[in-house]
Design a protein around this motif. Structure first.
Motif, mmCIF file in Angstrom:
data_model
loop_
_atom_site.group_PDB
_atom_site.id
_atom_site.type_symbol
_atom_site.label_atom_id
_atom_site.label_comp_id
_atom_site.label_asym_id
_atom_site.label_seq_id
_atom_site.Cartn_x
_atom_site.Cartn_y
_atom_site.Cartn_z
ATOM 1 N N CYS A 1 25.187 44.643 47.551
ATOM 2 C CA CYS A 1 25.788 45.437 48.632
ATOM 3 C C CYS A 1 25.821 46.919 48.260
ATOM 4 C CB CYS A 1 27.205 44.951 48.914
ATOM 5 S SG CYS A 1 27.310 43.358 49.748
ATOM 6 N N ILE A 2 26.217 47.195 47.031
ATOM 7 C CA ILE A 2 26.324 48.586 46.579
ATOM 8 C C ILE A 2 24.944 49.223 46.460
ATOM 9 C CG2 ILE A 2 27.066 50.069 44.672
ATOM 10 C CD1 ILE A 2 29.294 48.014 44.123
ATOM 11 N N LEU A 3 23.977 48.456 45.967
ATOM 12 C CA LEU A 3 22.611 48.971 45.831
ATOM 13 C C LEU A 3 22.010 49.272 47.201
ATOM 14 C CD1 LEU A 3 20.259 49.588 43.889
ATOM 15 C CD2 LEU A 3 19.521 47.209 44.176
ATOM 16 N N PRO B 1 27.001 39.342 41.680
ATOM 17 C CA PRO B 1 25.623 39.658 42.100
ATOM 18 C C PRO B 1 25.557 40.133 43.552
ATOM 19 C CG PRO B 1 25.645 37.630 40.844
ATOM 20 C CD PRO B 1 27.080 37.976 41.115
ATOM 21 N N GLU B 2 26.329 39.483 44.412
ATOM 22 C CA GLU B 2 26.330 39.881 45.819
ATOM 23 C C GLU B 2 26.954 41.264 45.988
ATOM 24 O OE1 GLU B 2 28.011 38.354 50.165
ATOM 25 O OE2 GLU B 2 28.004 36.975 48.448
ATOM 26 N N LEU B 3 28.000 41.533 45.216
ATOM 27 C CA LEU B 3 28.635 42.850 45.271
ATOM 28 C C LEU B 3 27.652 43.925 44.821
ATOM 29 C CD1 LEU B 3 31.129 44.652 45.666
ATOM 30 C CD2 LEU B 3 31.807 44.086 43.310
ATOM 31 N N ILE C 1 30.281 43.585 52.079
ATOM 32 C CA ILE C 1 31.018 44.043 50.898
ATOM 33 C C ILE C 1 32.315 43.254 50.742
ATOM 34 C CG2 ILE C 1 32.221 45.889 52.144
ATOM 35 C CD1 ILE C 1 30.929 46.281 48.574
ATOM 36 N N ALA C 2 32.988 42.990 51.862
ATOM 37 C CA ALA C 2 34.230 42.219 51.813
ATOM 38 C C ALA C 2 33.944 40.761 51.487
ATOM 39 C CB ALA C 2 34.969 42.329 53.141
ATOM 40 N N ARG C 3 32.845 40.249 52.027
ATOM 41 C CA ARG C 3 32.477 38.860 51.761
ATOM 42 C C ARG C 3 32.199 38.653 50.272
ATOM 43 N NH1 ARG C 3 28.669 38.565 55.155
ATOM 44 N NH2 ARG C 3 29.922 37.752 56.870
ATOM 45 N N SER C 4 31.542 39.626 49.658
ATOM 46 C CA SER C 4 31.229 39.500 48.232
ATOM 47 C C SER C 4 32.492 39.517 47.384
ATOM 48 C CB SER C 4 30.286 40.627 47.799
ATOM 49 O OG SER C 4 30.936 41.890 47.855
ATOM 50 N N ILE C 5 33.483 40.317 47.802
ATOM 51 C CA ILE C 5 34.742 40.395 47.056
ATOM 52 C C ILE C 5 35.550 39.118 47.227
ATOM 53 C CG2 ILE C 5 36.942 41.615 46.850
ATOM 54 C CD1 ILE C 5 35.462 44.159 47.777
ATOM 55 N N LEU C 6 35.665 38.660 48.456
ATOM 56 C CA LEU C 6 36.456 37.462 48.725
ATOM 57 C C LEU C 6 35.855 36.218 48.083
ATOM 58 C CD1 LEU C 6 37.351 38.104 52.476
ATOM 59 C CD2 LEU C 6 38.873 38.289 50.497
ATOM 60 N N SER C 7 34.531 36.202 47.960
ATOM 61 C CA SER C 7 33.869 35.054 47.338
ATOM 62 C C SER C 7 33.723 35.225 45.831
ATOM 63 C CB SER C 7 32.490 34.837 47.965
ATOM 64 O OG SER C 7 31.658 35.959 47.744
ATOM 65 N N GLN D 1 36.481 41.744 37.403
ATOM 66 C CA GLN D 1 35.049 42.033 37.304
ATOM 67 C C GLN D 1 34.578 42.880 38.486
ATOM 68 O OE1 GLN D 1 36.422 39.014 37.100
ATOM 69 N NE2 GLN D 1 36.148 38.504 34.925
ATOM 70 N N GLY D 2 34.991 42.497 39.668
ATOM 71 C CA GLY D 2 34.609 43.261 40.852
ATOM 72 C C GLY D 2 35.307 44.609 40.896
ATOM 73 N N LEU D 3 36.558 44.630 40.478
ATOM 74 C CA LEU D 3 37.321 45.879 40.457
ATOM 75 C C LEU D 3 36.660 46.894 39.534
ATOM 76 C CD1 LEU D 3 39.882 47.442 41.285
ATOM 77 C CD2 LEU D 3 41.039 46.381 39.330
ATOM 78 N N ARG D 4 36.231 46.432 38.359
ATOM 79 C CA ARG D 4 35.559 47.332 37.406
ATOM 80 C C ARG D 4 34.296 47.925 38.031
ATOM 81 N NH1 ARG D 4 35.169 44.054 33.774
ATOM 82 N NH2 ARG D 4 36.817 44.684 32.331
ATOM 83 N N ARG D 5 33.554 47.099 38.739
ATOM 84 C CA ARG D 5 32.315 47.575 39.376
ATOM 85 C C ARG D 5 32.629 48.585 40.470
ATOM 86 N NH1 ARG D 5 28.606 49.785 40.544
ATOM 87 N NH2 ARG D 5 26.519 49.096 41.189
#
Length: 255
Positions: free
Chosen positions: A31-33, A26-28, A16-22, A57-61
């Motif tokens: 992770c959530i799914l 789609p990766e985020l 989850i952190a990797r998806s945010i930092l990158s 974008q990630g924050l909204r998700r």
């Protein structure tokens, strides 16, 4: 030198952190799914909303998940003797001048107040961020007034569209004492006078708040001071300060 993507790939951090930092939406989503509770997990003591505060974008998700409950988290791991600056999502977004994130967080109901420790960087707050912030704070003051009018039948002489900043503390206290449940983001501290009495608010930003309906420029605080009498952050030693625009704004405020 390693690129950020390469560095992230070799670091031992949760997906989850990797998806945010990158910055990978789609990766985020994956992770959530795969694990709906992943957004609630901290990374080295830091919440996901703190990490994603400058990635709209990630924050909204993430705000659409259980992580929304971490909206006001501000802790940052530090040793006992370390000074720790506030790192709540809203202050991080403001500091980094991320307009979209500021709007998302304020819309989501994050708590906000001008606080000296958090606002050591206010002279750098952009006019654009200040406008977004002022707009949302104005809506909150209006909401506070409407609750008092509709639920308690008080302050009926005010228009529901008024930004009742000068009586916000009284409204908040009265509603609280009446045990009427309201969103924490609407609550105002008891000693609050007006937005202009907050010495952390740079003078250059006053006109922006005035344009958004904050018209109580001559109100008195509990010491009898009007905003023009309040000692301002830019005057503190060590702050860069020019007499130009602040002097003009003080003249405008006093008229």
């Amino acid at each position: 030198m390693m690129h950020l993507e390469e560095l992230i790939s070799v670091m031992e951090i949760p997906p989850i952190a990797r998806s945010i930092l990158s910055r990978s939406l789609p990766e985020l989503d994956r992770c959530i799914l795969h694990d709906p509770m992943a957004p609630m997990r901290r990374v080295m003591g830091i919440a996901t909303l703190q990490i994603s505060a400058t990635w709209p974008q990630g924050l909204r998700r993430l705000l659409a998940t259980e992580a929304r409950s971490l909206l006001n988290v501000s802790e940052f791991p530090a040793s006992e003797n370390d000074y720790c600056t506030d790192l709540s999502p809203i202050y991080t977004a403001l500091k980094e001048d991320c307009l979209e994130s500021v709007g998302l967080l304020m819309n989501a109901g994050c708590q906000f107040c001008f606080d000296w420790e958090r606002w050591e960087y206010t002279p750098d707050l952009s006019h654009e961020c200040a406008a977004v912030l002022a707009s949302h704070l104005a809506k909150r003051r209006q909401a506070l007034l409407r609750i008092a009018q509709r639920r308690l039948g008080i302050y009926l002489s005010y228009s529901p569209l008024d930004v009742a900043d000068g009586i916000a503390a009284q409204l908040s206290s009265t509603i609280w004492n009446a045990r009427i449940p309201i969103s924490p983001c609407l609550i105002v501290e008891p000693d609050y006078a007006t937005i202009y009495h907050k010495h952390q608010l740079p003078i250059k930003l006053f006109p922006i708040f005035f344009e958004k309906g904050f018209w109580h420029t001559k109100s008195h605080d509990n010491m009898g001071l009007t905003p023009v009498m309040v000692w301002r952050a830019p005057f503190w030693p060590g702050k860069q300060f020019s007499l130009g625009q602040p002097s003009e704004t003080l003249t405008w405020l006093n008229n």
